[in-house]
Design an enzyme around this catalytic site. Sequence first.
Site, PDB file in Angstrom:
ATOM      1  N   LYS A   1       0.806  -1.227   0.000  1.00 22.02           N
ATOM      2  CA  LYS A   1       0.000   0.000   0.000  1.00 22.02           C
ATOM      3  C   LYS A   1       0.841   1.280   0.000  1.00 22.02           C
ATOM      4  O   LYS A   1       0.333   2.333  -0.372  1.00 22.02           O
ATOM      5  CB  LYS A   1      -0.958   0.004   1.193  1.00 22.02           C
ATOM      6  CG  LYS A   1      -0.268   0.174   2.527  1.00 22.02           C
ATOM      7  CD  LYS A   1      -1.247   0.021   3.669  1.00 22.02           C
ATOM      8  CE  LYS A   1      -0.527   0.275   4.970  1.00 22.02           C
ATOM      9  NZ  LYS A   1      -1.120  -0.424   6.113  1.00 22.02           N
TER      10      LYS A   1
ATOM     11  N   ARG B   1      -7.692  -0.074  16.366  1.00 22.28           N
ATOM     12  CA  ARG B   1      -8.118   0.221  15.010  1.00 22.28           C
ATOM     13  C   ARG B   1      -9.089  -0.900  14.651  1.00 22.28           C
ATOM     14  O   ARG B   1      -9.988  -1.171  15.421  1.00 22.28           O
ATOM     15  CB  ARG B   1      -6.915   0.360  14.049  1.00 22.28           C
ATOM     16  CG  ARG B   1      -7.268   1.175  12.798  1.00 22.28           C
ATOM     17  CD  ARG B   1      -6.091   1.339  11.833  1.00 22.28           C
ATOM     18  NE  ARG B   1      -5.735   0.080  11.178  1.00 22.28           N
ATOM     19  CZ  ARG B   1      -4.750  -0.052  10.295  1.00 22.28           C
ATOM     20  NH1 ARG B   1      -4.020   0.981   9.950  1.00 22.28           N
ATOM     21  NH2 ARG B   1      -4.484  -1.230   9.749  1.00 22.28           N
TER      22      ARG B   1
END
Length: 360
Positions: free
Chosen positions: A36, A131
Amino acid sequence: MKYPRIDIDLSKLKSNFTKLNTKCLEKKINLTVVTKGIAGDQKIIETFINSGVKSIADSRLDNIKKIRKLNYQGEIILLRIPKKTEINEAVDYIDYSLVTELESCKLLAKAANKKNKKIGVIVMVDIGDRREGVMPQDLTDFIQKIIKLPGLYLEGIGTNLGCYGCVIPDQANTKRIIALKNKVEKELAIKINRLSGGNTATTNLFGTGLLEAEINNLRIGEAILLANDVTNQRQIDYLEQDVFTIKAEIVELKEKPSLPKGSQGCNFSGDQIKFKDKGIVKRAILAIGSQDIDHSSLYPELKGIEILGSSSDHLLLDLSNCKENLKYGDVLKFKVGYSALLRAMTSPYVAKNYLTANEN
Ligand SMILES: *Cc1c(COP(=O)(O)O)cnc(C)c1O
């Protein structure tokens, strides 16, 4: 030559992947390369493919589509938990997805079933970083609900630390995720194939014997790309530090007062800034800005340079303590951290320059 630009040393990148992959295999861990940070860059992905990568994860479907166009036979994981609006399309491109929502699993199952595919899911568990993740006490119930869905199968469970809550992978939380896996296996009388134990920060536990026990997959980006582990604030010394170098050009160099003059409001991003009075300083402006880099993770190669800040298209430096005799038009080099890399690779204004062996 065009500036700003990012030099990408593909042979060093290959070396980093190969070294880390070997280390993982010694511990019976499958290495998933997380791409990413490089915006689906074709040359970089091809370097991983040519080095024998078997598992790639990316958070963006746009990047995954680019990877699928290449000659790659390995698995692809959707790394960010899926958006409702992308699931139908994602099923055509991915083998696995991380998941945390029952609704997304139902949609994945439905889409996969319709296309006669099976998607493996890796259920993320929040063991403290806050998260993504199912809470540990809800895990058994969650898995029980999804294993019945046609078009979908449980590939494994996973966890992610460091990225949001700055939580460091350690003995306690590693043992906790292993215990959770064993608990679910027992309660539901199933076998969980994959325990995807973490990211770059987890490589800090290499050599402790903890991972070897049960963790059989790590998802790693930062270590391979930057030889760095920001969560544990350490450089990974057995890997190449300078795969990426950013270069930008001086467009102004003047002696200027360090203090702004006039009544002060906010800067371009709406922040109020306190300035330190250092008198007159030797100040340079480089033609690169926050559209292209995050100046807080940019590190000048020359000694004595202090980064003062940036606006959208300008990077401001204090050169007062730099011994080099710099002038208008000179090009300065920088090492990058993750957030600077991310922006540079994403910015169409930063030229991508690939180095193969012996160039610099
Ligand atoms: C970004 C990310 C990773 C990779 O993290 P690095 O620190 O770059 O190794 C792994 N897992 C998930 C879920 C991520 O979002």
